[in-house]
Design an enzyme around this catalytic site. Sequence first.
Site, short mmCIF file in Angstrom:
data_model
loop_
_atom_site.label_atom_id
_atom_site.label_comp_id
_atom_site.label_asym_id
_atom_site.label_seq_id
_atom_site.Cartn_x
_atom_site.Cartn_y
_atom_site.Cartn_z
N GLY A 1 -15.96 -22.21 12.47
CA GLY A 1 -16.95 -21.62 13.36
C GLY A 1 -17.25 -20.21 12.93
O GLY A 1 -16.43 -19.56 12.26
N GLU B 1 -15.06 -20.55 16.54
CA GLU B 1 -13.85 -21.17 15.98
C GLU B 1 -13.15 -22.01 17.06
O GLU B 1 -12.67 -23.12 16.78
CB GLU B 1 -12.92 -20.10 15.44
CG GLU B 1 -13.45 -19.45 14.16
CD GLU B 1 -12.72 -18.17 13.79
OE1 GLU B 1 -11.96 -17.65 14.64
OE2 GLU B 1 -12.91 -17.68 12.66
N ASP C 1 -17.82 -25.27 6.68
CA ASP C 1 -18.55 -24.01 6.55
C ASP C 1 -20.05 -24.27 6.41
O ASP C 1 -20.88 -23.56 6.99
CB ASP C 1 -18.02 -23.23 5.35
CG ASP C 1 -18.72 -21.89 5.18
OD1 ASP C 1 -18.42 -20.98 5.97
OD2 ASP C 1 -19.58 -21.77 4.29
#
Length: 245
Positions: free
Chosen positions: A93, A130, A217
């Site tokens: 995140g 995250e 990612d």
Amino acid sequence: MPKKKKFYAVSRGKRPGVYDSWFGPNGAEVQVRNYPGARYKGFRTREEAEAFVSRPGRPSESSGKSETQEPARRIGEKLVEPSVDRWVLYTDGGALGNPGPGGYGGVLLTPGKREEFSGGYRNTTNNRMELMGCIVGLQRIPRGKTAVLYTDSRYVVDAVEKGWARSWRKKNWMRTRSEPAKNTDLWKRLLELCDERLVQFRWVKGHAGHAENERCDELVRAAAQSPDLPPDVGYERAGDSTAEV
């Protein structure tokens, strides 16, 4: 979210060479999938990737460890495979500008199945995204299951594995007598999910040849750049007082 690797080198596979992407029909993944002893790795430059392809396929002389392990499953040089009773989850995140437009993403692995997920918000923080990646991923895992969750977020891993987050909850979401915990709306949701599952959190170094971490990612970046993102209500309601970047 550091700059991601752009080149994938396959020195032992169906078709050795340097590839610009991991996934897709022209990516490196199809060249090593189900290939015994496949050898491959991600790099930031084409020169490094080409040098890897040209090297003899042998274990590293400096570490004594082989580079043939699958980066999608490699954590600390140990292969982790999903099973009927153990699910494997990769999450990530981040927020552009932090705070700013943000996204989360993940890859859930079960025997014979691979599932991706992602989402984003118009204004949020790295830490909140995250946490959201972990939350959304664990929601896809049935109660009672065992899960191994990999993330490159020390913020998440340390708070769970070292018992800090549960301590904050026990103390009514206070870090100390005078300092409240941050992002408590998300920590509450995450711990509730962990209470219903046996979850082991493990840190994985970002952009170090772990293909699923690289894919997470990519999902994060795409989600953060999506149009018409919804508000992160918890962040916008709390403001800077109870949100941590």
